[in-house]
Scaffold this motif. Structure first.
Motif, short mmCIF file in Angstrom:
data_model
loop_
_atom_site.label_atom_id
_atom_site.label_comp_id
_atom_site.label_asym_id
_atom_site.label_seq_id
_atom_site.Cartn_x
_atom_site.Cartn_y
_atom_site.Cartn_z
N GLU A 82 -3.88 4.17 -1.53
CA GLU A 82 -4.83 4.83 -0.63
C GLU A 82 -4.83 6.33 -0.91
N ASN A 83 -5.89 7.01 -0.49
CA ASN A 83 -5.97 8.45 -0.61
C ASN A 83 -5.88 8.90 -2.08
N HIS A 130 -1.71 -1.37 -3.97
CA HIS A 130 -2.95 -0.70 -3.56
C HIS A 130 -2.60 0.75 -3.24
N TYR A 176 -0.68 8.59 -10.72
CA TYR A 176 -1.50 8.58 -9.51
C TYR A 176 -1.61 10.01 -8.98
N GLU A 204 0.38 5.59 0.11
CA GLU A 204 -0.59 6.63 0.47
C GLU A 204 -0.19 8.03 -0.02
N THR A 239 0.83 -1.20 0.00
CA THR A 239 0.00 0.00 0.00
C THR A 239 0.86 1.25 0.00
#
Length: 152
Positions: free
Chosen positions: A82-83, A80, A149, A6, A4
């Motif tokens: 997040e945010n 993955h 991203y 973030e 992950t």
């Protein structure tokens, strides 16, 4: 379990790291046929099991572009975010198909973050996706995927 991230900073700090691998996926004749129907490539080495049994691979093989397309299936099983405000597939570089993927093979994706560059409001990440074939030393596909991203 996917790794992950973030933030832009976390992605940038992970350049050069192996990101892990997905679970195995069995390549079925049904999946090959669905792909053949979708793209109009009905070549016998993909869709005619009887003829393919006598051919150079001894069975039907997945289309190279099907194997490449499965990078999109494996990516979220490895990484993955997040945010995330938005993620965009930006493209690919250096696509190779070192080995055929016979029907019934189990394949998985293995990722390595090779580059992260800032873009306005986000990061452009290059992840080398290697599509491994269980029991084969050569992969079915190696591709440098490029994603952008954008975080909240």
């Amino acid at each position: 379990m996917p790794i992950t991230f973030e933030s832009v900073e976390q992605i940038a700090a992970a350049v050069g790291q192996q990101l892990g691998e997905s679970d195995w996926l069995t390549v079925t004749q049904e999946r090959i046929q669905l792909f053949a129907d979708a793209v109009g490539d009905q070549q016998w080495i993909h869709v005619d099991p009887e003829r393919a049994r006598e051919g150079p691979f001894g069975a039907c093989i997945a289309h190279g572009y099907l194997t490449l397309a499965l990078a999109s299936y494996f990516m979220p099983r490895i990484v993955h975010i997040e945010n995330l405000r938005m993620g965009v597939n930006y493209g690919c570089e250096r696509v190779r198909f070192p080995a055929p993927v016979p029907v019934g093979s189990r394949i998985r994706g293995r990722g390595e973050l090779t580059k992260a560059e800032p873009v306005d409001g986000g990061v452009q990440a290059t992840i080398r996706m290697t599509i491994e074939i269980e029991g084969n030393t050569r992969p079915g596909c190696v591709v440098d995927t490029i994603s952008r991203y954008y975080f909240h």
